[in-house]
Design an enzyme around this catalytic site. Sequence first.
Site, PDB file in Angstrom:
ATOM      1  N   LYS A  77       0.844  -1.189   0.000  1.00  0.00           N
ATOM      2  CA  LYS A  77       0.000   0.000   0.000  1.00  0.00           C
ATOM      3  C   LYS A  77       0.884   1.246   0.000  1.00  0.00           C
ATOM      4  O   LYS A  77       1.842   1.341   0.756  1.00  0.00           O
ATOM      5  CB  LYS A  77      -0.903  -0.015   1.236  1.00  0.00           C
ATOM      6  CG  LYS A  77      -1.971   1.056   1.263  1.00  0.00           C
ATOM      7  CD  LYS A  77      -2.883   0.842   2.462  1.00  0.00           C
ATOM      8  CE  LYS A  77      -4.012   1.860   2.495  1.00  0.00           C
ATOM      9  NZ  LYS A  77      -4.926   1.623   3.644  1.00  0.00           N
ATOM     10  N   GLU A 103     -18.675  -5.936  10.475  1.00  0.00           N
ATOM     11  CA  GLU A 103     -19.546  -5.198  11.390  1.00  0.00           C
ATOM     12  C   GLU A 103     -20.549  -6.089  12.103  1.00  0.00           C
ATOM     13  O   GLU A 103     -20.875  -5.846  13.278  1.00  0.00           O
ATOM     14  CB  GLU A 103     -20.286  -4.086  10.626  1.00  0.00           C
ATOM     15  CG  GLU A 103     -19.405  -2.963  10.126  1.00  0.00           C
ATOM     16  CD  GLU A 103     -18.725  -3.254   8.798  1.00  0.00           C
ATOM     17  OE1 GLU A 103     -17.955  -2.403   8.332  1.00  0.00           O
ATOM     18  OE2 GLU A 103     -18.966  -4.344   8.225  1.00  0.00           O
ATOM     19  N   ARG A 140     -25.168  -2.510   8.017  1.00  0.00           N
ATOM     20  CA  ARG A 140     -24.842  -3.899   7.714  1.00  0.00           C
ATOM     21  C   ARG A 140     -25.096  -4.816   8.907  1.00  0.00           C
ATOM     22  O   ARG A 140     -25.149  -6.026   8.759  1.00  0.00           O
ATOM     23  CB  ARG A 140     -23.379  -4.001   7.300  1.00  0.00           C
ATOM     24  CG  ARG A 140     -22.966  -2.951   6.289  1.00  0.00           C
ATOM     25  CD  ARG A 140     -21.536  -3.127   5.848  1.00  0.00           C
ATOM     26  NE  ARG A 140     -21.412  -4.244   4.938  1.00  0.00           N
ATOM     27  CZ  ARG A 140     -20.258  -4.679   4.440  1.00  0.00           C
ATOM     28  NH1 ARG A 140     -19.138  -4.085   4.782  1.00  0.00           N
ATOM     29  NH2 ARG A 140     -20.217  -5.706   3.635  1.00  0.00           N
TER      30      ARG A 140
END
Length: 636
Positions: free
Chosen positions: A285, A371, A399
């Site tokens: 990244k 979640e 969610r």
Amino acid sequence: MTVTLLESIRDPRDLKRLDVSELPQLAAEIRDFLVGSVSRTGGHLGPNLGAVELTVALHRVFDSPRDRILFDTGHQAYVHKMLTGRQDGFDALRKKGGLSGYPSQMESEHDIIENSHASTSLSYADGLAKAFQLRGESDRAVVVVVGDGALTGGMAWEALNNIAAAKDRPVIIVVNDNGRSYAPTAGGLAEHLAALRVSQSYEQVLDLVKSALTRTPLVGSPLYETLHGIKKGLKDIIQPQALFEDLGLKYLGPVDGHDEQAVEWALQRARNFGGPVLVHCITRKGFGYAPAENDEKDCLHSPSSAFDPATGKPLASSGTGWTKVFSEELIAIGAERPDIVGITAAMPHDTGLAAFQAAYPDRVFDVGIAEQHAVTSAAGLALGGMHPVVAVYATFLNRAFDQVLMDVALHRLPVTFVLDRAGVTGPDGPSHHGMWDLSILQVVPGLRIATPRDGDRLRELLREAVDVTDGPTVIRFPRGAVGDDVPAVGTLGPMDVLRREGNEDVLLVGVGPMSATCVQVADRLVDQGIGVTVVDPRWVKPVDTALVSAARGHRLVAVVEDGGRVGGVGSAVAQALRDADVDTPVRTCGLPQRFLDHAKRDEILVDVGLTSQDLARDIVEAVARRAHVLEEQPAE
């Protein structure tokens, strides 16, 4: 004028015409373009710097849009946008009327799903592959680029279970494994993948990647040599495939994701296989841009505003943010109460829990992008005598609604949900606007919702929330800097009175930060000779009896909220008045129930009529209509 390689790419077909020797130059130009562009607009920088060669290889092997390329999550799709003819739009990236920060069907036929909620793309791919098979179009490839962080979500594994079962249905899963989602990826799968990175063989590969690959001109002289040493991947020397092959997936890799030719080779093999295949690409990244690579927090995942491209540092201070106020107060509470614990779904920094974690390392749990698990795990912690604080973006709590309802509320458990980025969030667009929570959470029995209007109220309400022992609580606040404190001039029960002028004509109910707007509206109403009382309920669920009593004495109630109008606070207030046989009409001023595009928060509020001028005009007209109705009623 010399046309750069990147400027010559207006369609993926242009990319296929480039010679292999030109690809390192192209990758360098892409990184330079990314840094230069995002430094002016803000946006997701780190994920895209790490996906350059991977995306180039995807578009050289596959034929988009006939072949369907899906990104999970969509914040790693900037390079895809550049290679599909949208370079010129990056000056307006994430601005009103400009390019979305995520794939967008409105922008291009190459964008398939408008996703930013993680772990969903594999399910889309499963359905697409089934559809192509049923339509006799099995020659069309379905390719999913899934970040390793997205594999921490349970939905991804539900999809993998189905994809792997169909041996003759081709789905190509490209795992972009950089060891991070926002923060470092958490969980057992992450540890399994991380084992590759600490092996001696892989460390040798990392050294090559770090030292030999092309760098952006912004951070030094570009190197245009191509690294050929790992074309066939590393499968012969590292064997992580058991995890996926035991599930039933063909495994290729791990492949150096910054060696474009190595990725092409793996993708071509995967395409020719004829069944479900997983291609494991190792990337870094922020690769190629030193400020991102050296950013320990999140590799410059998503600078929110303009920054200096030479250093990666923001050009201007954004002021004290809501998240920081929450973070500081939670640390103070944590010092007083050892039962307070934090839960994050892969976002400790963005939700303010990182500082709490630094202060109390054993009392924060990062569950990955999961979640649903986060909420039920919080329920377990509460059953065990702790008071969990689950910090998530408001949009992501959607969610886990079933878990909030059936796992927490049904058991009347003391769990506090802190919803960051509530209401209109701005440049991240429809998937990120936190405009649904006030509507969906209204139906949860026993749940209390607090909406602080300023920093002091956030501190007060957070303390009140964690003191609740007989059910769940919610604190919600918007993105960005906290405005000036809005002082109260009195109280009505638990409510704060912010303004009281003239007759009891209009009861103006401000929800959270919209309270400051309501005070401005009151000034305009008073100028029109209309009496007004402005209240901040502080706790908007349940509707307090004090608000019902106040409404009884006024001619009109107007509720101003930055959530959806359907089923929100205004609806709850109207229901409470009906239940109490109070016939004062209620006007709900909130967000229209539609997917709002990306733009600055203030721009969106203007568009939907939630400015003080628009609201005052609307309420003045409503008062006039109400007066007219009353005048026409026959005297008793």
